[in-house]
Structure formats: C-alpha cells, structure tokens
Design a protein around this motif. Structure first.
Motif, short mmCIF file in Angstrom:
data_model
loop_
_atom_site.label_atom_id
_atom_site.label_comp_id
_atom_site.label_asym_id
_atom_site.label_seq_id
_atom_site.Cartn_x
_atom_site.Cartn_y
_atom_site.Cartn_z
N GLU A 1 0.66 -1.13 -0.12
CA GLU A 1 -0.46 0.23 -0.17
C GLU A 1 0.64 0.91 0.05
N GLY A 2 0.24 2.44 -0.74
CA GLY A 2 1.22 3.55 -0.26
C GLY A 2 1.60 3.38 -1.96
N ARG A 3 3.03 4.96 -2.00
CA ARG A 3 3.38 5.56 -3.60
C ARG A 3 3.35 4.38 -4.25
N LEU A 4 3.68 4.44 -5.32
CA LEU A 4 4.60 4.17 -6.19
C LEU A 4 5.24 3.42 -7.16
N VAL A 5 6.19 4.28 -6.15
CA VAL A 5 8.00 3.61 -5.80
C VAL A 5 7.69 4.32 -4.34
N GLN A 6 8.36 2.98 -3.90
CA GLN A 6 7.93 2.49 -2.33
C GLN A 6 9.72 1.76 -1.58
N HIS A 7 10.19 2.42 -1.58
CA HIS A 7 11.95 2.20 -0.94
C HIS A 7 12.24 1.78 1.05
N CYS A 8 12.06 0.65 1.05
CA CYS A 8 12.99 0.54 2.36
C CYS A 8 13.83 -0.14 2.47
N ASP A 9 14.66 0.71 3.51
CA ASP A 9 16.23 0.27 3.43
C ASP A 9 16.14 -1.34 4.98
N GLY A 10 17.09 -1.54 4.56
CA GLY A 10 17.04 -2.99 5.64
C GLY A 10 18.77 -3.33 5.46
N ASP A 11 19.09 -4.16 6.27
CA ASP A 11 20.11 -4.78 6.13
C ASP A 11 20.97 -5.48 5.25
N ALA A 12 20.64 -5.80 4.63
CA ALA A 12 20.03 -6.69 3.04
C ALA A 12 20.32 -6.01 1.89
N GLY A 13 20.16 -4.72 2.36
CA GLY A 13 20.99 -3.79 1.03
C GLY A 13 19.78 -3.37 0.67
N GLY A 14 18.23 -3.20 1.05
CA GLY A 14 17.16 -2.62 1.00
C GLY A 14 16.36 -3.17 -0.47
N THR A 15 15.16 -2.42 0.00
CA THR A 15 14.38 -3.65 -0.59
C THR A 15 13.26 -2.05 -1.20
N LEU A 16 13.50 -2.30 -3.26
CA LEU A 16 12.41 -0.74 -3.77
C LEU A 16 11.45 -1.46 -4.22
N ASP A 17 10.41 -0.98 -4.41
CA ASP A 17 8.94 -1.98 -4.95
C ASP A 17 8.28 -1.01 -5.66
N VAL A 18 8.09 -1.17 -7.07
CA VAL A 18 7.63 -0.42 -8.14
C VAL A 18 5.79 -1.13 -8.31
N VAL A 19 5.33 0.32 -7.75
CA VAL A 19 3.75 -0.47 -7.63
C VAL A 19 2.95 -0.09 -8.30
N VAL A 20 2.12 -1.08 -9.23
CA VAL A 20 0.94 -0.87 -10.14
C VAL A 20 0.06 -1.14 -9.87
N ALA A 21 -1.11 -0.14 -9.32
CA ALA A 21 -2.59 -0.55 -9.12
C ALA A 21 -2.27 -1.62 -7.70
N GLY A 22 -1.47 -0.77 -7.16
CA GLY A 22 -1.46 -1.61 -5.38
C GLY A 22 -0.72 -2.97 -5.17
N GLN A 23 -0.20 -3.94 -6.57
CA GLN A 23 0.63 -4.76 -6.57
C GLN A 23 1.92 -4.75 -7.34
N THR A 24 2.52 -6.22 -6.98
CA THR A 24 3.98 -6.28 -7.35
C THR A 24 3.84 -8.09 -7.99
N THR A 25 4.07 -8.60 -8.69
CA THR A 25 4.29 -9.63 -9.37
C THR A 25 5.50 -10.67 -9.30
N VAL A 26 6.78 -9.32 -9.57
CA VAL A 26 8.15 -10.08 -10.13
C VAL A 26 9.34 -9.95 -8.73
N ALA A 27 9.83 -10.50 -7.96
CA ALA A 27 10.93 -9.92 -7.36
C ALA A 27 12.39 -10.20 -7.71
N VAL A 28 12.97 -10.04 -7.13
CA VAL A 28 14.79 -9.67 -8.04
C VAL A 28 16.02 -9.38 -7.14
#
Length: 210
Positions: free
Chosen positions: A133-160
């Motif tokens: 939930e939230g913005r189109l581009v969401q970034h979360c810092d973390g110990d593993a280097g951080g996670t980036l979500d590029v969201v379309v209509a409230g969903q993502t389907t591929v993780a790299v």
C-alpha cells in the motif's frame, strides 16, 4: 527553477512524446533480441475510467459556464488534462520493462521511473505476488541492502535479488539504493523465464583462433 519542477516538466514532455509513439504503434528502448514485459493490465480500466469522467466533466462545464472567457480557459485546462491522462497511459504502454538479450533488466513506470540493472548484478528472479500500500515507488532500508517496490495498481508480481545494492532515482529526484527489487508485470512467469533463460544459457565456445 527547482529540481522538482524541472523533473515534472521533463516527465510531461516524455509522456507527450510517448503519446506520439503510441499513435505510431512503436515502443521505446526495446532492442533486438530483448523481451518486453507489459505492466498496464491492472490499471487500464481505471485509466479509461478517469478519461471518461474527465470528458463528461468537460462537456458539463462547457454547457454550464455562461462567461465566454472563463469557458475558454476551463475548456483549455480540461482538454489538456485529458491529453495528459492519455499521455500517461501511452507512456506506460510504450515503455515496458525490458529483459535485454545480454540478461540486463530495465524496470520502468511510464516516463516517471527508469531503473537499469546490469546482467551481472542479477542473482535470481522469482514470481512473488504482493500487495503493498502507498506510493508508486516505495523504498525500505534494511540490513540486506534495502528493498525497492515499483507498484502498479497496488501490486507487484516479480521479485529480483541483486548481487549488490543498485542506485535508483525516484520520480521527483530523491535517490536511494536497493539489493532486492519488486515490480509488476502482467505475465510475471515470462519475465522470470526470460531472465533465467539468459543466465543459464550455455556459452558458445568460439573454438581455436584461426
């Protein structure tokens, strides 16, 4: 001119250019041997709904406003707003995600976001449906280097997963980095298959030099 305003103007110009590409049935940045992954499926109906409502509003205001000057100004603003809505959709259609022939990955959202990932930075990809939930581009810092979500209509389907944190630029100019990127593709299995196929393809021995 502020950085934010300048970036907004650049996004607008690119979106309008994408409208021309859309009318010509062309795509931007899809080279020979590349796999283009569309992502507009979940938002298409909503986008056309916005356009329909905007057209109805424009017609209604044209009938209700009696002052010629105000009527002309409102008409220009409303029509330009409709053009921008169409341009935003066109930019998403003509600028798909791209898996390059060399295994590189380009993740985009229309003219607003563009992230290039070198083939050597891609460790693995998988189908993973999430509903952030939230913005189109969401970034979360973390110990593993951080996670980036590029969201379309409230969903993502591929993780790299990446070998190292890769830098990116948000639509309004803020920067960040992430070692895991999640994004939406209408056919996530095809994206994962394309990335896997390139990475696992046997190398061709050129043979001894002549």
């Amino acid at each position: 001119m502020s950085v934010v305003l300048r970036r907004l103007l650049v996004h607008e110009v690119r979106a309008l250019y994408s409208l021309v590409l859309w009318l010509l049935r062309r795509r931007h940045g899809v080279g020979r041997g590349a796999f283009a992954a569309v992502y507009t499926g979940p938002q298409t109906a909503m986008m056309w709904g916005f356009v329909f409502v905007s057209v109805i509003e424009t017609v209604a205001l044209a009938v209700l406003i009696p002052w010629p000057l105000v009527h002309a100004v409102v008409l220009v603003v409303d029509v330009y707003g409709i053009v921008l809505l169409l341009a935003l959709h066109a930019s998403c259609v003509t600028r798909p995600h791209v898996v390059g022939a060399d295994g590189s990955l380009r993740i985009r959202y229309g003219a607003l976001f563009d992230l290039r990932i070198a083939a050597g930075d891609v460790v693995r990809a998988r189908v993973e449906r999430r509903y952030p939930e939230g913005r189109l581009v969401q970034h979360c810092d973390g110990d593993a280097g951080g996670t980036l979500d590029v969201v379309v209509a409230g969903q993502t389907t591929v993780a790299v997963e990446l070998a190292r944190p890769v830098g990116f630029v948000r639509p309004l100019g803020r920067r960040g980095s992430a070692s895991t990127v999640r994004f939406h593709a209408d056919d996530p299995g095809a994206v994962v298959a394309a990335l896997t196929r390139v990475r696992t393809a046997p190398s061709v021995d050129p043979g001894p030099p002549r």
